[in-house]
Every structure is written in structure tokens, then in C-alpha cells.
Design an enzyme around this catalytic site. Sequence first.
Site, PDB file in Angstrom:
ATOM      1  N   HIS A 357       0.825  -1.199   0.000  1.00  0.00           N
ATOM      2  CA  HIS A 357       0.000   0.000   0.000  1.00  0.00           C
ATOM      3  C   HIS A 357       0.863   1.255   0.000  1.00  0.00           C
ATOM      4  CE1 HIS A 357      -4.498  -0.569   1.123  1.00  0.00           C
ATOM      5  NE2 HIS A 357      -4.336  -0.115  -0.096  1.00  0.00           N
ATOM      6  N   CYS A 668      -1.150  -9.426 -20.328  1.00  0.00           N
ATOM      7  CA  CYS A 668      -0.933  -8.707 -19.072  1.00  0.00           C
ATOM      8  C   CYS A 668       0.299  -9.272 -18.397  1.00  0.00           C
ATOM      9  CB  CYS A 668      -2.149  -8.809 -18.151  1.00  0.00           C
ATOM     10  SG  CYS A 668      -2.544 -10.490 -17.620  1.00  0.00           S
TER      11      CYS A 668
END
Length: 747
Positions: A357, A668
Site C-alpha cells: 500500500h 498482461c
Amino acid sequence: MNPLLELTRIVQAAAQASSDADQVELIVESIHRAVGVDVCSLYISQPDHSMLLAASRGLDPRSVGHTLLPEGTGLVGLAARSRHPVNVAEASAHPDFRYVAETHEDAFHSFCGVPLVRGGQVIGVLVVQSREARLMSEEELAFLVTLSTQLALVLPMDPAAISRARGTSQRVRGVKGAPGVGIGKAWICDRDDLYKVPDKACADPEADLRQWHALLEQVTQEVEQERRSLEPGLSDAVTAVFSAYQMLLGDSQLRDGVAMRIRAGQWLPGALRQTVQHFADVFLAMDDPYLRARHEDIHHLGNKLYAAWTGNDARPVSSGKGPVVLVGSKLSVSDIAACHPDRLQGIVSFEGSTLSHTAVLANALGVPAVMGTGGLKQLNNGDTVIVDGNVGQVLLRPAASVKREFRRLQQAEQALKGELAELVNESATTTDGQRIRLFANTGLLADISPGLANGAEGVGLYRTEMPFMLSDTFPSEEEQEHIYRQVLGAYAGKPVYMRTLDIGGDKPLPYFPIEEENPALGWRGIRFCLDNSALLMTQLRAMLRAGRDSDNLHILLPMVSNTGEIDALRSLLDDALAQLGDEGYPLKRPPVGIMVEVPAAISLLPTWAPRLDFVSIGSNDLSQYLLALDRNNPRVAAAYDHLHPAVLREVARVTAIADEVGLPLSLCGEMASDPAAVLVLAGLGIRTLSMSAARIPRIKWLLRTISQADAAALAQRALHMEHAADIRELLQQALRERGLERLLNST
């Protein structure tokens, strides 16, 4: 001497040393004592392959850190060159012997040198010497060889750093957290760690319960205040990161887990530590790097709650002047929020990964970040630090000339950002008119806004594992629908490819443990889901309900390897549509495709084409399975390269098959954000790439600068080459020739 016990003791002590210098001193001292020799020395390879005497017991201490043997010189050089132990009774009689006067080694006759090898490279030589002219015994030599093999793994990643004096310049490697270059004074964000709190009996459970609920309310308000302090003029991603913290604070599992432990007799800090560690350990045990990174969020929040309990949450960095680089073992969003955005120039985290994060927020704020550096034990508050997020390195106390060069790079980076910002609303179209769609990979709600802000045309991979990881039970259909609806709504009018639950084997749920000898080849992905079809049915229903008011939902199946898996999914989807239709939901069947990541899928694509609406190459897993390499394993990661000829040829084969059978194709993974690889992918005809949001502007600039014809010619040249290094050099040279060398400095 018990060899096994001595090996274990020496290696463990070396791994736990407080500094690099202490580590090598401890190594030579321990071996000196354990083997019973007169001299034990450690030579460390330098960038020019010379050997520096880094530590010694027995030689003149004044020579340590100064004696430098040119490459290949003496018996030390012979051991390094041959990559084989050199064991001689009379060193001076050997033709390769070279006397080094400053070490005063005249009194020592025998010599035994053992090379230390890591990643195929000799990083040092361990030497023992004796006054007695004797050969080391087979047992002694075996001990030293075994020990050197293990020591090579615990020495610093930059062995030359061992010899650097305190206070001098130092370069430390980490992993890329957020791109860019930042220069500022170090501010070390250390505080009490919740994990160090001991267990202790609770004197008054009712009082602790009241205090626990008050703490939750206090920290919830603090998180909201911190969100507001960062929010003005910044992307919605900042808000989303704090929302994740607020979600954790409101989670009943956290609230009730602490309360339960208090009622069982544990004091509040101990109950908080036990609960936080329980949930953090669940994520830390995951092999999936994205899910593993989530353990940091929970630890950050636990530290914040504990700091509020102790009252030691003040951060003096909020005052003062001048550019600042935040440094710490577990930097949180609260640390970042405490620093004025105009002062914050960089972030260095001893722990964490690209998916932390902290890294997500750094990307959203445009602050360079480097993660996973390990402890910077020689760094002090106020030391000048350069954060190079482009290559994942940190420079401590750099020389003036180095600072000037990085300031030049910093200015060039800012100029490039300004240029790329103008392309946000432009398409990624080559100079000869070929359009390539650029999508974002996401998994947290915090990842959504950066993709939109950087011009993402859709979501190429949405990981649905998070609701399952954050709960102690399988999340309900309604809980999943709520999350999926937010993602689909944020990208209204743009395609969203939602991958069904990719869990099992190496990613067990806390409430559904799985033990396997070889989890990478075990019960995971679509195999797990089909064997637990009730779970898959719930997820499919949640996806369909979430997408009922839009037409952008695409369902993506992971780890498919046989026809039966596709047929079973299609049957379940038919049942889900029928059930929801009977319940009054007017639904349209969404497109369904598979990820090509198991090599077996490639040969079967023509057979599967009538059953599929699209395919997506998962380049990370496909590369790992083709090369039989775990890119997260430091022992073999250096050999991993998605530009390996075998990988490129299989990607080309998938592209040709998809074109032949008329299946839309996307890719991806890290290949999609590597400028060199993108040249090949565009040249092969892949028209949709999905990547992390931060990489979209650069890849868009690249594609708008080249022609499809040039890319195709480069791809064909690359496909006929035999070595990944040669392929990369070809493609990087092509970028330089086209004026795109700035992309090479930011990958």
C-alpha cells in the site's frame, strides 16, 4: 567439533549481525575459533573483480580494508578464477603465490582458499592459513566448502559495500516502489512496534474493552483527518488507500478478535498483537506477491492503533523546512500524511514490495519510492539520500558530483512527466496508424483511480481474491457484488476483465487450509474453483448481478489446462444466468475467456476457440512455467527474463493462433510495461496490453513514437536470436536510435 552445529551457529550469527562490517568480522572470528587455524580472512570481490581484504584474524589488522589484489592475482585469485578450493601445504612454493608485504603473512605456511559463489558469480574468497605446513583434512575442507556455500547467501547483495567506511557514500539495492528520482534529508520514522508487545494478564477486562472501542473510534477519526490532509488537488487513489484502512478498522473480525482475546484474559496491547499477527500471517503465507503484500497493511494499522494507545504517535517531520526522504521499516500512509507534500521527495522502506500500500500511495502521489532495502544501519537522521525509484536503488550520503547528475535526471524526469501528461486523453496509435489499447491491472479499490488518471482504456486484469482474504469465512454473494459493482461502475463504458478466484494450493484461505508438496502445480485457479463449484457459482452470480446495469463485464478464467475445465465453467455460467433470470434479473451473457499461462493451453487454443470469446496471455506465469524458474526466488531470479527466446516464440505462437481462429487477444504482466518487450509485442500484432497504472503514460509515448512496420521488423529479428541478453540489447539500441533512451532510465 560438531560440524553441523558449528555451521548452523556461524550462519545464523552472520545473518543476524547488526551491520555489514560486524557481519564479516563475526564470520572470520567464528571460523578462526571453530577450525583452529592461525589465520582466517575474507576477501570480497570489487566491481573491477579485484579482491579486497575485508576482514581477518591473524593478518596485520592495518591491512584490512586496504590490501587489494588485482583480478586473478595470487592464490586468492586462483581460487576465484578456478571456482575451486586451493589447498596447499607450502603456499610460497606454489607458482601462483604472491607475497603481500603489508599483511605480514611471512610466518604462515599453509593456505586454503574457498570461493564464495552466488548467482554464478564469485563474490569473495574465504581463506584459512596455519604456521604449520600442512594440508587441510578432507573433513576440514568439506566444512569450509559447505560453510562458504551458505555464507554466500547471507552476505549483503552488494558485497563491495562491506568494505566501505561509515560516513562514506553507499549504494543500496531494493525493488521499485514508485518511479522517479528524489533527493532530500533522511527522516527515520521509527516507533514502537506492536509485534514486540509481550503477553500479559488483563487486570480489568471491562475497562480494556471500553478502551479498545475508544481506540477504534479515535484512530478512525485520525485516518479520516489524514485522508483530508492529502486529498486536495490529488487523485482519488489517495482517498481509496485510506478507505482500505477504514474498511479494516470497521471489520468485525478485527473488532471481535481483539475483544474475544481481552475477555479470555489478555491485556489490550497483547490482544491487539495476537489478532493483527493472525490476520497478517495469513497473507504473509501466500505465494502470490500481490496477496502477500497485504500483510503490511494490517501491520501498519496495528502499529497505528498501538501508537494511539501509548500516546507516542507524534511525528516531528510535520514541522521544519527542506526536502525530506521518509525512511523506515514499515512506513505507513500515516507517516506520509504527516509530511507536507511539497517537502516529501522520496520514500525508502526497509520492507515491502511493489504491491505494498505504501508503494500504491507513492505512485498516486508521484513520489519516488524504493521498497525492500533491508535495514540501513549506517543511516542517520539528516543524511542526504537519493531515491532512484526507476531502477530500485538508494544512494546514501552521495558525493557532490553524484548529486549533480541525479538532479539533472530529476529535472529530465519532471520534463518527461509534463510531456506525458499531455497524452492522457490521446490514444496509443503508432506513427503508421495502428491503434493499441492500454489497460490497467488492479486488485484493490485503491488501484482503480490511478488507472483512470493515467488514461487506462479498461481493466485488463481484476483480481477478485481480496474479499476472500479479508474474511474469516467465504464472503457472501451480496458482499462480492458490492465490490464488483464499484469496479465496473468506475470503468463504466470501458471493458473490465474479472478473473475468477485464483486461489488454492500455494494460496490457501485461512479458513480452508491446503497442504501440498508442490503447490505451484497443485490445487489452484480453475481447478480449485471447479472442485468447489458452490463457491464458483456464488462468485459468478455476484459478477452477473454487479454487471446487470452495464455491458463491460468480461469473465476471465485462470490456469486453464484442459477442455473439461472450460466446458464445466460454461455449464455453471448457464445455470447462474438461468437462476438469476428466474429471480427477476434480466441479464445478458458476458464474454468469457481464458488466461494463457499454462503451456498446455497453447496447443489446445484452436480446439477451444468455439467455446471462447477472447484470450489473455498471463506473461508472468507463462514465462515461469516455460522456463521452470520462480522469479521471486533470489537463487534463480537472475536467470528469469521474459525476453528469453522460448518465451517470445511461444507468445508469437499464441498470437498467430488467436489471429487464425479469430479470438481477440490481450497480454498482461510485466512484459506489457517493459519498453523493450513492448516493441516485440506490438510487432507481433498484439493490440491490447494491460499493466500497472503508473506505466501507461510511458508505454503510450513509446507506441506513439514508433511505426508498426519498424516494430514488426524488430520482432522478427528478435525471434531469430538465441540469447535473452542479445535480444534486450537489440531492442534497447532500437529505443536509443528512436530518441526513446529516457524510457531506459525509468523502467
